[in-house]
Design an enzyme around this catalytic site. Structure first.
Site, PDB file in Angstrom:
ATOM      1  N   SER A  57       0.795  -1.223   0.000  1.00 35.29           N
ATOM      2  CA  SER A  57       0.000   0.000   0.000  1.00 35.29           C
ATOM      3  C   SER A  57       0.826   1.271   0.000  1.00 35.29           C
ATOM      4  O   SER A  57       0.269   2.348  -0.082  1.00 35.29           O
ATOM      5  CB  SER A  57      -0.943   0.010   1.198  1.00 35.29           C
ATOM      6  OG  SER A  57      -0.201  -0.128   2.381  1.00 35.29           O
ATOM      7  N   HIS A  96       1.428   3.814   7.035  1.00 35.80           N
ATOM      8  CA  HIS A  96       0.795   4.719   6.077  1.00 35.80           C
ATOM      9  C   HIS A  96       1.180   6.155   6.388  1.00 35.80           C
ATOM     10  O   HIS A  96       1.842   6.432   7.379  1.00 35.80           O
ATOM     11  CB  HIS A  96      -0.738   4.565   6.128  1.00 35.80           C
ATOM     12  CG  HIS A  96      -1.233   3.352   5.410  1.00 35.80           C
ATOM     13  ND1 HIS A  96      -2.522   2.911   5.496  1.00 35.80           N
ATOM     14  CD2 HIS A  96      -0.624   2.491   4.565  1.00 35.80           C
ATOM     15  CE1 HIS A  96      -2.667   1.830   4.754  1.00 35.80           C
ATOM     16  NE2 HIS A  96      -1.520   1.553   4.189  1.00 35.80           N
ATOM     17  N   ASP A 123      -7.858   5.672   5.274  1.00 34.32           N
ATOM     18  CA  ASP A 123      -7.862   4.457   6.075  1.00 34.32           C
ATOM     19  C   ASP A 123      -9.057   4.276   6.974  1.00 34.32           C
ATOM     20  O   ASP A 123      -9.036   3.404   7.835  1.00 34.32           O
ATOM     21  CB  ASP A 123      -6.596   4.437   6.951  1.00 34.32           C
ATOM     22  CG  ASP A 123      -5.362   4.195   6.119  1.00 34.32           C
ATOM     23  OD1 ASP A 123      -4.262   4.433   6.629  1.00 34.32           O
ATOM     24  OD2 ASP A 123      -5.510   3.764   4.960  1.00 34.32           O
TER      25      ASP A 123
END
Lengths: 180, 167
Positions: A57, A96, A123
């Site tokens: 990701s 992230h 998210d």
């Protein structure tokens, strides 16, 4: 065949004192590794100073198998920082980037929203039900440095446990059969 | 002392040490690069400005972003992550940073660009404090190296203001 014979002979000829010395040496090695790990935890301020990237990701920046060095300070999280966090109830850490930050007056409490660079959506779907923001207690650390490819050993060992057992078995055999 | 095992072990240790050393030097060399990035952001249009049913203000803007980030690329750079954030204060929050747009720049040639887009991510406040709000538009960049330390910086552009009434 000669090698197997030698190994059996060397196992038979081990004396107690030599065995104890070897056990202590092994114990020292394991303990010093543990000391280094705990010291790193103190210095960087996080529970896991090194993490391996497991998902795609954050591509193309972080690929699977890359290793990230984390650091955590009292400074509040700011937008753009790459954070590693745990969602309540799940134990796999997620790496992230923070895209929205709201810091309260006076209390300094911070709401953070994150998103993976390679994901299309933020998210919110990953957080626990009813949770819209991350808070300081969810965040394990900020990524400050990175080494490519080094984490593949960890991924291979966790996805194919047989490799782990083979490695430990071979190391154990080496320790027992070495004469010093 | 001269068996295959010992030699292989010594060679492997040496190779790993040298590799770690080279990675550290590569990362250290990034400190010596001379960086002069520049950027300009213009708000072309406020598309709409509403109070949403959940009570939070939301605004949609069209931005014109011009930037030259070529000087950030060194031989140890893998990519530059650039994003534009609106930053403002409210009575409830001492700092709000809302990312409006981001891009991953993989090559030096793409680092000099001009782009006109509406905000990629929704500009939503915590509350309804945006009417007549003065805010800064900040272009942040995060440099991801091939190995080593990541670094980040920003250019703050101030003087932007949202309209006094919803539209």
């Amino acid at each position: 065949m000669g090698w197997i014979g030698e190994t059996v002979d060397s196992i038979k000829s081990i004396k107690i004192r030599q065995l104890l010395t070897q056990a202590i040496t092994l114990g020292m090695i394991v303990t010093s590794a543990l000391i280094i790990w705990k010291t790193l935890m103190c210095v960087t301020g996080t529970e896991s100073p090194v993490v391996v990237v497991l998902s795609e990701s954050m591509e193309p920046g972080f690929q699977r198998g890359d290793v990230l060095f984390l650091h955590m300070t009292k400074e509040p999280i700011r937008a753009g920082e790459i954070v590693v966090f745990n969602v309540d109830g799940r134990d796999i850490p997620i790496v992230h980037r923070a895209i929205k930050v709201h810091e309260r007056q006076n209390t300094g409490h911070v709401d953070v929203l994150t998103k993976g660079d390679n994901n299309d959506v933020d998210d919110i779907g990953l957080y626990a039900d009813g949770q819209f923001w991350l808070h300081r207690q969810h965040i394990m650390g900020r990524a400050i440095g990175f080494l490519p490819y080094v984490g593949w050993m960890t991924i291979i060992m966790s996805e194919k446990p047989i490799v782990k057992y083979i490695l430990i078995g071979a190391l154990g055999l080496l320790v027992i059969t070495s004469k010093d | 002392m001269h068996s295959f095992g010992y030699r292989a072990n010594a060679l492997l240790t040496f190779a790993v040490t040298i590799l770690a050393f080279i990675c550290a030097i590569a990362s250290f060399s990034d400190n010596f690069s001379n960086q002069t990035p520049s950027a300009q952001i213009q708000i072309l249009n406020i598309n709409w400005f509403q109070k949403q049913p959940h009570g939070n203000d939301e605004v949609s803007l069209t931005l014109n972003i011009t930037a030259d980030l070529q000087s950030l690329f060194t031989w140890n750079t893998k990519q530059v992550f650039a994003f534009v954030a609106a930053e403002y204060k409210t009575s409830q929050n001492s700092l709000n940073q809302v990312s409006l747009w981001d891009a991953i720049i993989g090559e030096k040639e793409h680092a000099k660009f001009w782009i006109q887009i509406s905000n990629k991510y929704r500009f939503i406040d915590q509350g309804h404090n945006l009417r007549g709000k003065d805010f800064n538009l900040t272009l942040h960049w995060h440099v991801m190296p091939k190995t080593g330390k990541m670094f980040a910086d920003k250019i703050v552009m101030s003087g932007y203001r949202l309209p006094d009434a919803y539209r």
